[in-house]
Design a protein around this motif. Structure first.
Motif, PDB file in Angstrom:
ATOM      1  N   SER A  68      31.956  49.078  29.797  1.00 39.98           N
ATOM      2  CA  SER A  68      32.884  49.347  30.889  1.00 39.98           C
ATOM      3  C   SER A  68      33.636  48.100  31.325  1.00 39.98           C
ATOM      4  CB  SER A  68      32.139  49.950  32.081  1.00 39.98           C
ATOM      5  OG  SER A  68      31.295  48.977  32.656  1.00 39.98           O
ATOM      6  N   MET A  69      33.227  46.938  30.865  1.00 41.20           N
ATOM      7  CA  MET A  69      33.830  45.695  31.322  1.00 41.20           C
ATOM      8  C   MET A  69      35.292  45.573  30.909  1.00 41.20           C
ATOM      9  SD  MET A  69      31.529  44.665  33.156  1.00 41.20           S
ATOM     10  CE  MET A  69      31.619  42.980  33.649  1.00 41.20           C
ATOM     11  N   GLY A  70      35.679  46.144  29.785  1.00 42.68           N
ATOM     12  CA  GLY A  70      37.082  46.092  29.375  1.00 42.68           C
ATOM     13  C   GLY A  70      37.977  46.793  30.375  1.00 42.68           C
ATOM     14  N   ALA A  71      37.536  47.935  30.841  1.00 39.54           N
ATOM     15  CA  ALA A  71      38.313  48.688  31.839  1.00 39.54           C
ATOM     16  C   ALA A  71      38.277  47.979  33.185  1.00 39.54           C
ATOM     17  CB  ALA A  71      37.774  50.106  31.967  1.00 39.54           C
ATOM     18  N   ASP A  72      37.202  47.300  33.480  1.00 40.02           N
ATOM     19  CA  ASP A  72      37.065  46.625  34.767  1.00 40.02           C
ATOM     20  C   ASP A  72      38.116  45.540  34.968  1.00 40.02           C
ATOM     21  OD1 ASP A  72      34.942  48.226  35.299  1.00 40.02           O
ATOM     22  OD2 ASP A  72      33.418  46.695  34.978  1.00 40.02           O
ATOM     23  N   ARG A  73      38.568  44.931  33.882  1.00 41.61           N
ATOM     24  CA  ARG A  73      39.577  43.874  34.015  1.00 41.61           C
ATOM     25  C   ARG A  73      40.870  44.412  34.602  1.00 41.61           C
ATOM     26  NH1 ARG A  73      38.996  41.467  28.146  1.00 41.61           N
ATOM     27  NH2 ARG A  73      39.537  43.629  27.837  1.00 41.61           N
ATOM     28  N   HIS A  74      41.120  45.692  34.406  1.00 44.32           N
ATOM     29  CA  HIS A  74      42.349  46.289  34.919  1.00 44.32           C
ATOM     30  C   HIS A  74      42.306  46.513  36.429  1.00 44.32           C
ATOM     31  CE1 HIS A  74      43.855  46.770  30.906  1.00 44.32           C
ATOM     32  NE2 HIS A  74      42.736  47.372  30.556  1.00 44.32           N
ATOM     33  N   VAL A  75      41.119  46.545  36.986  1.00 45.62           N
ATOM     34  CA  VAL A  75      40.964  46.772  38.414  1.00 45.62           C
ATOM     35  C   VAL A  75      41.699  45.699  39.209  1.00 45.62           C
ATOM     36  CG1 VAL A  75      39.300  46.838  40.323  1.00 45.62           C
ATOM     37  CG2 VAL A  75      38.798  48.023  38.184  1.00 45.62           C
ATOM     38  N   GLY A  76      41.525  44.454  38.823  1.00 46.29           N
ATOM     39  CA  GLY A  76      42.196  43.354  39.527  1.00 46.29           C
ATOM     40  C   GLY A  76      43.703  43.489  39.493  1.00 46.29           C
ATOM     41  N   ARG A  77      44.234  43.794  38.315  1.00 44.12           N
ATOM     42  CA  ARG A  77      45.687  43.946  38.196  1.00 44.12           C
ATOM     43  C   ARG A  77      46.203  45.109  39.026  1.00 44.12           C
ATOM     44  NH1 ARG A  77      46.800  44.078  32.070  1.00 44.12           N
ATOM     45  NH2 ARG A  77      44.621  43.644  31.741  1.00 44.12           N
ATOM     46  N   LEU A  78      45.463  46.206  39.020  1.00 44.52           N
ATOM     47  CA  LEU A  78      45.884  47.367  39.794  1.00 44.52           C
ATOM     48  C   LEU A  78      45.863  47.088  41.292  1.00 44.52           C
ATOM     49  CD1 LEU A  78      44.111  50.210  37.807  1.00 44.52           C
ATOM     50  CD2 LEU A  78      46.568  49.768  37.936  1.00 44.52           C
ATOM     51  N   VAL A 114      39.810  39.818  38.856  1.00 40.55           N
ATOM     52  CA  VAL A 114      40.614  39.637  40.066  1.00 40.55           C
ATOM     53  C   VAL A 114      41.203  38.238  40.119  1.00 40.55           C
ATOM     54  CG1 VAL A 114      40.581  39.625  42.586  1.00 40.55           C
ATOM     55  CG2 VAL A 114      39.366  41.406  41.336  1.00 40.55           C
ATOM     56  N   ALA A 115      40.413  37.233  39.836  1.00 38.40           N
ATOM     57  CA  ALA A 115      40.915  35.861  39.884  1.00 38.40           C
ATOM     58  C   ALA A 115      42.082  35.676  38.919  1.00 38.40           C
ATOM     59  CB  ALA A 115      39.794  34.872  39.574  1.00 38.40           C
ATOM     60  N   GLN A 116      41.959  36.208  37.714  1.00 39.12           N
ATOM     61  CA  GLN A 116      43.033  36.102  36.733  1.00 39.12           C
ATOM     62  C   GLN A 116      44.266  36.879  37.184  1.00 39.12           C
ATOM     63  OE1 GLN A 116      42.998  34.192  33.839  1.00 39.12           O
ATOM     64  NE2 GLN A 116      45.170  34.650  33.908  1.00 39.12           N
ATOM     65  N   ALA A 117      44.076  38.061  37.766  1.00 37.68           N
ATOM     66  CA  ALA A 117      45.202  38.875  38.234  1.00 37.68           C
ATOM     67  C   ALA A 117      45.950  38.165  39.352  1.00 37.68           C
ATOM     68  CB  ALA A 117      44.703  40.237  38.710  1.00 37.68           C
ATOM     69  N   ILE A 118      45.218  37.532  40.257  1.00 39.70           N
ATOM     70  CA  ILE A 118      45.862  36.793  41.347  1.00 39.70           C
ATOM     71  C   ILE A 118      46.609  35.589  40.793  1.00 39.70           C
ATOM     72  CG2 ILE A 118      45.414  35.387  43.397  1.00 39.70           C
ATOM     73  CD1 ILE A 118      43.125  37.384  44.039  1.00 39.70           C
ATOM     74  N   ASP A 119      45.972  34.888  39.865  1.00 38.12           N
ATOM     75  CA  ASP A 119      46.603  33.731  39.242  1.00 38.12           C
ATOM     76  C   ASP A 119      47.884  34.137  38.510  1.00 38.12           C
ATOM     77  OD1 ASP A 119      46.639  30.922  38.590  1.00 38.12           O
ATOM     78  OD2 ASP A 119      46.068  31.496  36.549  1.00 38.12           O
ATOM     79  N   ARG A 172      36.075  41.136  48.119  1.00 33.08           N
ATOM     80  CA  ARG A 172      34.749  41.584  47.692  1.00 33.08           C
ATOM     81  C   ARG A 172      34.600  41.489  46.177  1.00 33.08           C
ATOM     82  NH1 ARG A 172      33.338  47.098  50.586  1.00 33.08           N
ATOM     83  NH2 ARG A 172      31.337  46.699  49.613  1.00 33.08           N
ATOM     84  N   LEU A 173      35.642  41.876  45.467  1.00 36.27           N
ATOM     85  CA  LEU A 173      35.577  41.828  44.002  1.00 36.27           C
ATOM     86  C   LEU A 173      35.579  40.389  43.486  1.00 36.27           C
ATOM     87  CD1 LEU A 173      37.896  44.821  43.079  1.00 36.27           C
ATOM     88  CD2 LEU A 173      35.398  44.730  43.019  1.00 36.27           C
ATOM     89  N   LEU A 174      36.289  39.499  44.172  1.00 29.79           N
ATOM     90  CA  LEU A 174      36.260  38.085  43.787  1.00 29.79           C
ATOM     91  C   LEU A 174      34.842  37.524  43.879  1.00 29.79           C
ATOM     92  CD1 LEU A 174      39.476  36.560  45.368  1.00 29.79           C
ATOM     93  CD2 LEU A 174      38.784  36.373  42.988  1.00 29.79           C
ATOM     94  N   LEU A 175      34.136  37.919  44.912  1.00 28.31           N
ATOM     95  CA  LEU A 175      32.759  37.442  45.083  1.00 28.31           C
ATOM     96  C   LEU A 175      31.836  37.976  43.995  1.00 28.31           C
ATOM     97  CD1 LEU A 175      32.379  37.754  48.945  1.00 28.31           C
ATOM     98  CD2 LEU A 175      32.601  35.662  47.597  1.00 28.31           C
ATOM     99  N   MET A 176      32.123  39.176  43.496  1.00 25.05           N
ATOM    100  CA  MET A 176      31.276  39.765  42.455  1.00 25.05           C
ATOM    101  C   MET A 176      31.642  39.249  41.075  1.00 25.05           C
ATOM    102  SD  MET A 176      30.653  43.620  43.960  1.00 25.05           S
ATOM    103  CE  MET A 176      31.910  44.281  42.985  1.00 25.05           C
ATOM    104  N   GLY A 177      32.889  38.891  40.856  1.00 23.24           N
ATOM    105  CA  GLY A 177      33.269  38.230  39.626  1.00 23.24           C
ATOM    106  C   GLY A 177      33.833  38.988  38.447  1.00 23.24           C
TER     107      GLY A 177
END
Length: 65
Positions: free
Chosen positions: A13-23, A55-60, A46-51
């Protein structure tokens, strides 16, 4: 998965999770209500704290545009 169980999520599921930050970053940009923007920022925090949600990459990435 908004608690510590996210860190134990199956790898498949981690591949799909990367899209959460962008969305969420996209939702923040498109939000017109200050209340909605605040809610989205809370989720991003909250998601930044979990890692593992990208999210960090999407913000960057959004910062560089």
């Amino acid at each position: 998965m908004f608690d510590s169980t996210a860190a134990r999520a199956p790898r498949r599921s981690m591949g799909a999770d990367r899209h959460v930050g962008r969305l969420l970053v996209r939702a923040y940009v498109q939000a017109t209500s200050p209340t909605r923007r605040s809610e989205i920022l809370d989720l991003l925090d909250r998601l930044l704290l979990m890692g593992p949600f990208g999210v960090a990459q999407a913000i960057d990435d959004a910062d560089r545009r």
